[in-house]
Design an enzyme around this catalytic site. Structure first.
Site, PDB file in Angstrom:
ATOM      1  N   SER A 141       0.868  -1.180   0.000  1.00 40.64           N
ATOM      2  CA  SER A 141       0.000   0.000   0.000  1.00 40.64           C
ATOM      3  C   SER A 141       0.900   1.224   0.000  1.00 40.64           C
ATOM      4  O   SER A 141       2.083   1.126   0.369  1.00 40.64           O
ATOM      5  CB  SER A 141      -0.844  -0.011   1.279  1.00 40.64           C
ATOM      6  OG  SER A 141      -1.465   1.234   1.490  1.00 40.64           O
ATOM      7  N   TYR A 154      -2.147  -1.342  10.511  1.00 38.97           N
ATOM      8  CA  TYR A 154      -2.127  -1.425   9.047  1.00 38.97           C
ATOM      9  C   TYR A 154      -0.786  -0.915   8.505  1.00 38.97           C
ATOM     10  O   TYR A 154      -0.141  -1.564   7.668  1.00 38.97           O
ATOM     11  CB  TYR A 154      -3.291  -0.606   8.481  1.00 38.97           C
ATOM     12  CG  TYR A 154      -3.513  -0.749   7.002  1.00 38.97           C
ATOM     13  CD1 TYR A 154      -4.254  -1.812   6.493  1.00 38.97           C
ATOM     14  CD2 TYR A 154      -2.999   0.184   6.088  1.00 38.97           C
ATOM     15  CE1 TYR A 154      -4.481  -1.943   5.126  1.00 38.97           C
ATOM     16  CE2 TYR A 154      -3.213   0.056   4.731  1.00 38.97           C
ATOM     17  CZ  TYR A 154      -3.962  -1.003   4.256  1.00 38.97           C
ATOM     18  OH  TYR A 154      -4.180  -1.129   2.893  1.00 38.97           O
TER      19      TYR A 154
HETATM   20  P1  NAD Z   1     -11.533  -5.968  -0.007  1.00 38.14           P
HETATM   21  O1  NAD Z   1     -12.134  -5.918   1.370  1.00 38.14           O
HETATM   22  O2  NAD Z   1     -12.418  -5.766  -1.185  1.00 38.14           O
HETATM   23  O3  NAD Z   1     -10.717  -7.307  -0.212  1.00 38.14           O
HETATM   24  C1  NAD Z   1     -10.053  -7.975   0.817  1.00 38.14           C
HETATM   25  C2  NAD Z   1     -10.056  -9.430   0.479  1.00 38.14           C
HETATM   26  O4  NAD Z   1      -9.398 -10.129   1.541  1.00 38.14           O
HETATM   27  C3  NAD Z   1     -11.483 -10.002   0.369  1.00 38.14           C
HETATM   28  O5  NAD Z   1     -11.527 -10.924  -0.663  1.00 38.14           O
HETATM   29  C4  NAD Z   1     -11.663 -10.671   1.725  1.00 38.14           C
HETATM   30  O6  NAD Z   1     -12.587 -11.729   1.653  1.00 38.14           O
HETATM   31  C5  NAD Z   1     -10.242 -11.171   1.956  1.00 38.14           C
HETATM   32  N1  NAD Z   1      -9.983 -11.500   3.346  1.00 38.14           N
HETATM   33  C6  NAD Z   1     -10.174 -10.763   4.452  1.00 38.14           C
HETATM   34  N2  NAD Z   1      -9.847 -11.474   5.554  1.00 38.14           N
HETATM   35  C7  NAD Z   1      -9.416 -12.684   5.118  1.00 38.14           C
HETATM   36  C8  NAD Z   1      -8.955 -13.846   5.769  1.00 38.14           C
HETATM   37  N3  NAD Z   1      -8.882 -13.935   7.093  1.00 38.14           N
HETATM   38  N4  NAD Z   1      -8.612 -14.917   5.001  1.00 38.14           N
HETATM   39  C9  NAD Z   1      -8.711 -14.870   3.654  1.00 38.14           C
HETATM   40  N5  NAD Z   1      -9.153 -13.789   2.983  1.00 38.14           N
HETATM   41  C10 NAD Z   1      -9.498 -12.710   3.713  1.00 38.14           C
HETATM   42  O7  NAD Z   1     -10.366  -4.866   0.018  1.00 38.14           O
HETATM   43  P2  NAD Z   1      -9.343  -4.404  -1.117  1.00 38.14           P
HETATM   44  O8  NAD Z   1      -9.389  -2.923  -1.087  1.00 38.14           O
HETATM   45  O9  NAD Z   1      -9.529  -5.104  -2.387  1.00 38.14           O
HETATM   46  O10 NAD Z   1      -7.956  -4.831  -0.436  1.00 38.14           O
HETATM   47  C11 NAD Z   1      -7.109  -5.833  -0.961  1.00 38.14           C
HETATM   48  C12 NAD Z   1      -5.669  -5.539  -0.546  1.00 38.14           C
HETATM   49  O11 NAD Z   1      -5.270  -4.311  -1.129  1.00 38.14           O
HETATM   50  C13 NAD Z   1      -5.482  -5.397   0.958  1.00 38.14           C
HETATM   51  O12 NAD Z   1      -4.254  -5.993   1.338  1.00 38.14           O
HETATM   52  C14 NAD Z   1      -5.430  -3.893   1.150  1.00 38.14           C
HETATM   53  O13 NAD Z   1      -4.700  -3.523   2.278  1.00 38.14           O
HETATM   54  C15 NAD Z   1      -4.735  -3.480  -0.133  1.00 38.14           C
HETATM   55  N6  NAD Z   1      -4.937  -2.065  -0.503  1.00 38.14           N
HETATM   56  C16 NAD Z   1      -6.178  -1.573  -0.814  1.00 38.14           C
HETATM   57  C17 NAD Z   1      -6.321  -0.237  -1.181  1.00 38.14           C
HETATM   58  C18 NAD Z   1      -7.657   0.360  -1.588  1.00 38.14           C
HETATM   59  O14 NAD Z   1      -7.752   1.580  -1.751  1.00 38.14           O
HETATM   60  N7  NAD Z   1      -8.718  -0.409  -1.758  1.00 38.14           N
HETATM   61  C19 NAD Z   1      -5.187   0.581  -1.202  1.00 38.14           C
HETATM   62  C20 NAD Z   1      -3.942   0.046  -0.879  1.00 38.14           C
HETATM   63  C21 NAD Z   1      -3.830  -1.286  -0.537  1.00 38.14           C
END
Ligand code: NAD
Length: 259
Positions: A141, A154
């Site tokens: 991130s 985080y």
């Molecule tokens: P999201 O909530 O849509 O996706 C998260 C995924 O992780 C989901 O599929 C959820 O089911 C899964 N998950 C959660 N707990 C779990 C567990 N215990 N076991 C297995 N799977 C699990 O969120 P996202 O925004 O798509 O985030 C995905 C990644 O990207 C994360 O690591 C997040 O930190 C990172 N990220 C997101 C953003 C953003 O703006 N959305 C920015 C930077 C980084």
């Protein structure tokens, strides 16, 4: 030697929504065999895998595994039967000042956002070595490179996964295996999208103003990154052009970390 991605197996943790799903779809488009994952085991999860497989004409399966549990992280990789590309994407968030931050939330974030990647990588590297090729892609991130208040767990986990990425790269440096981290800024996922109307209400703004002035405050482009852009970056990291890119971070953040 050039490597085609077709038929290679990619495991994407936390891929039944958001960024993980976008990455999985990009891999399926490249005709890879894709393993979707989350902690649930609903018919919808298996349907999603089948639908993506049918859309792109490749094998896509769903394997339930809870990334907060070390043994399930390792079992996911074993059950997949192969792992040419590992994308550690599963992640959760919790926001509170340090003194009010629930210790169990700290533990959960560290387990899911950081330790899971250690366990899956440990299980996957022997398979990559056996296959003579591999890619580890950690979804970190902008918070792996900078900090914000109230996101102690985080930010710590994301800085941690950037460190783990570097160590993985050094331990595989002489092999045809690379390890890199993608550092997204704000990405338009269903979760982020659903926050726009509430934010607009809270600040008495239009939804466009809420997006630009509040949610994208730190993103100079004032545009969200898309899950397709993260997927495309992951596919690039799997290409031969990226064979000498290892141990580094690639920001997809509209200039956030340039500030
Ligand atoms: P999201 O909530 O849509 O996706 C998260 C995924 O992780 C989901 O599929 C959820 O089911 C899964 N998950 C959660 N707990 C779990 C567990 N215990 N076991 C297995 N799977 C699990 O969120 P996202 O925004 O798509 O985030 C995905 C990644 O990207 C994360 O690591 C997040 O930190 C990172 N990220 C997101 C953003 C953003 O703006 N959305 C920015 C930077 C980084």
């Amino acid at each position: 030697m050039s490597h085609t991605l077709e038929g290679k197996t990619a495991i994407v943790t936390g891929s039944n929504s958001g960024i993980g799903l976008g990455v999985a779809r990009s891999f399926a488009e490249a005709k890879m065999r894709v393993v979707l994952n989350s902690y649930t085991d609903d018919a919808a999860d298996h349907d999603l895998a089948r639908e993506i497989g049918e859309e792109f004409g490749t094998e896509v399966i769903y394997i339930q595994a809870d990334m907060s549990k070390p043994e399930q992280c390792r079992a996911l990789v074993e059950q997949a039967g192969a792992c040419d590309v590992l994308v550690n994407n599963a992640g959760i968030q919790h926001v509170a000042p340090i003194e009010d931050f629930a210790p169990e939330k700290w533990d959960a974030i560290l387990a899911i956002n950081l330790s899971s990647a250690f366990h899956t990588t440990a299980a996957a590297l022997p398979m990559m070595r056996k296959a003579g090729w591999g890619r580890v892609i950690n979804i970190a991130s902008a918070h792996g490179l900078t900090a914000s208040p109230y996101k102690s767990a985080y930010v710590a986990a994301k800085h941690g996964i950037v460190g783990l990425t570097k160590v993985t790269a050094l331990e595989t440096a002489k092999e045809p295996i690379t390890a890199n981290a993608i550092c997204p800024g704000y990405v338009l996922t269903p979760l982020v999208e659903s926050q726009i109307p509430d934010t607009a209400k809270k600040y008495d703004m239009t939804e466009d103003e809420a997006k630009e002035k509040v949610i994208l405050e730190r993103q100079p482009s004032k545009e969200f990154a898309t899950t397709e852009q993260i997927g495309g970056t992951a596919v690039f990291l799997c290409s031969d052009h990226a064979a000498q890119i290892t141990g580094t971070t690639i920001s997809v953040d509209g200039g956030w970390t340039a500030l």
